[in-house]
Design a protein around this motif. Structure first.
Motif, PDB file in Angstrom:
ATOM      1  N   ASN A 171      -3.864   7.827  -6.747  1.00 17.31           N
ATOM      2  CA  ASN A 171      -5.292   7.723  -7.028  1.00 17.31           C
ATOM      3  C   ASN A 171      -5.720   6.260  -6.963  1.00 17.31           C
ATOM      4  OD1 ASN A 171      -7.920   8.337  -7.747  1.00 17.31           O
ATOM      5  ND2 ASN A 171      -7.477   8.332  -9.943  1.00 17.31           N
ATOM      6  N   THR A 172      -5.748   5.751  -5.735  1.00 17.36           N
ATOM      7  CA  THR A 172      -6.143   4.362  -5.499  1.00 17.36           C
ATOM      8  C   THR A 172      -7.258   4.332  -4.469  1.00 17.36           C
ATOM      9  OG1 THR A 172      -4.459   4.156  -3.769  1.00 17.36           O
ATOM     10  CG2 THR A 172      -3.825   3.465  -5.994  1.00 17.36           C
ATOM     11  N   SER A 173      -7.955   3.227  -4.397  1.00 17.69           N
ATOM     12  CA  SER A 173      -9.088   3.134  -3.468  1.00 17.69           C
ATOM     13  C   SER A 173      -8.622   3.265  -2.023  1.00 17.69           C
ATOM     14  CB  SER A 173      -9.839   1.821  -3.679  1.00 17.69           C
ATOM     15  OG  SER A 173      -8.976   0.709  -3.469  1.00 17.69           O
ATOM     16  N   TYR A 174      -7.476   2.653  -1.685  1.00 16.73           N
ATOM     17  CA  TYR A 174      -7.024   2.722  -0.289  1.00 16.73           C
ATOM     18  C   TYR A 174      -6.547   4.126   0.061  1.00 16.73           C
ATOM     19  CZ  TYR A 174      -2.351   1.826  -2.354  1.00 16.73           C
ATOM     20  OH  TYR A 174      -1.204   1.861  -3.106  1.00 16.73           O
ATOM     21  N   SER A 175      -6.008   4.868  -0.922  1.00 15.06           N
ATOM     22  CA  SER A 175      -5.607   6.251  -0.662  1.00 15.06           C
ATOM     23  C   SER A 175      -6.828   7.128  -0.423  1.00 15.06           C
ATOM     24  CB  SER A 175      -4.799   6.801  -1.836  1.00 15.06           C
ATOM     25  OG  SER A 175      -3.548   6.163  -1.942  1.00 15.06           O
ATOM     26  N   ARG A 176      -7.862   6.938  -1.229  1.00  5.13           N
ATOM     27  CA  ARG A 176      -9.091   7.733  -1.055  1.00  5.13           C
ATOM     28  C   ARG A 176      -9.751   7.434   0.281  1.00  5.13           C
ATOM     29  NH1 ARG A 176      -9.394   6.396  -6.617  1.00  5.13           N
ATOM     30  NH2 ARG A 176     -10.800   4.640  -6.202  1.00  5.13           N
ATOM     31  N   ASP A 177      -9.755   6.162   0.678  1.00  3.13           N
ATOM     32  CA  ASP A 177     -10.318   5.798   1.991  1.00  3.13           C
ATOM     33  C   ASP A 177      -9.514   6.431   3.115  1.00  3.13           C
ATOM     34  OD1 ASP A 177     -12.243   4.285   0.743  1.00  3.13           O
ATOM     35  OD2 ASP A 177     -11.214   2.364   1.047  1.00  3.13           O
ATOM     36  N   GLU A 190     -10.326  10.190   3.524  1.00  2.00           N
ATOM     37  CA  GLU A 190     -11.611  10.405   4.187  1.00  2.00           C
ATOM     38  C   GLU A 190     -11.503  10.148   5.690  1.00  2.00           C
ATOM     39  OE1 GLU A 190     -14.419  11.744   2.963  1.00  2.00           O
ATOM     40  OE2 GLU A 190     -13.107  12.110   1.240  1.00  2.00           O
ATOM     41  N   TYR A 199       0.851  -1.191   0.000  1.00  2.00           N
ATOM     42  CA  TYR A 199       0.000   0.000   0.000  1.00  2.00           C
ATOM     43  C   TYR A 199       0.888   1.242   0.000  1.00  2.00           C
ATOM     44  CZ  TYR A 199      -3.720  -3.292   1.064  1.00  2.00           C
ATOM     45  OH  TYR A 199      -4.598  -4.334   1.001  1.00  2.00           O
TER      46      TYR A 199
END
Length: 215
Positions: free
Chosen positions: A116-122, A125, A90
């Motif tokens: 720009n990855t799903s774990y970065s966006r999570d 937030e 990650y």
């Protein structure tokens, strides 16, 4: 049982703990204030915070540790990565690509634009909601890169004068090592044991020298 023996027993317990994996790398975790900001002109998100801070006492690691102001003067920071939970699967950023590192009087500041990855966006937030407030860094200390002294209360105090290499800066959700259970390298523990067990004049000179250097 005297204070010195209590400290030795604590270090031995750390060595034998199932949750304490001894490696060649030290890891420290601490609470930090992150800044998550959006750049309106291109709608990019930036994360900024301190990876480490100088001259701040650590929690009880079996000793108290300080990072000297100039300990990063010759540190190899050429390939530092920002990770999530110290997991190399990650990757959030890498120095020289989408992360900058800068040293000031407070410590080592990092700033990066997460991938720009799903774990970065999570992660972003969760940081905005204040659910994540821990930062951790992995580093090595060369031989002769620290000094020790024994305080009047019996606690040993270590000052890191030189960090050889900085490997990663991690944002962590649930640290495997809390402030009082930092991951200590084999060299760090051996260094403490040598100071504790060596009753020769050389040990006395070491302690006296470190006390003078810390004035």
């Amino acid at each position: 049982m005297n204070e010195n023996q209590m400290t030795i027993n604590k270090v031995n317990k750390m060595k034998n703990s199932k949750n304490q994996n001894l490696t060649d790398t030290d890891i420290r975790s601490f609470n930090t204030d992150f800044e998550v900001r959006s750049l309106e002109e291109n709608n990019e998100t930036m994360i900024r915070g301190y990876a480490l801070k100088f001259n701040r006492p650590s929690e009880d690691l079996g000793f108290i540790e300080y990072l000297q102001r100039d300990c990063l003067n010759d540190t190899d920071m050429s390939d530092v990565v920002a990770l999530l939970n110290h997991n190399e699967n990650y990757v959030l950023a890498r120095a020289g690509h989408n992360m900058t590192l800068s040293v000031d009087d407070t410590g080592l500041m990092f700033e990066f634009k997460p991938t720009n990855t799903s774990y970065s966006r999570d992660l972003v937030e969760n940081m905005k909601e204040g659910l994540i407030s821990k930062c951790s860094f992995a580093f090595t200390i060369p031989k002769g890169g620290d000094t020790w002294r024994k305080r009047s209360d019996g606690m040993y105090e270590r000052t890191v004068t030189k960090i050889d290499k900085l490997y990663d800066v991690s944002i962590v959700t649930r640290p495997a090592y809390s402030d009082t259970e930092a991951m200590l390298s084999t060299r760090s523990l051996n260094s403490l044991e040598n100071v504790q067990s060596d009753n020769s004049d050389e040990r006395e000179r070491l302690i006296i020298q470190s006390e003078v250097e810390l004035l």
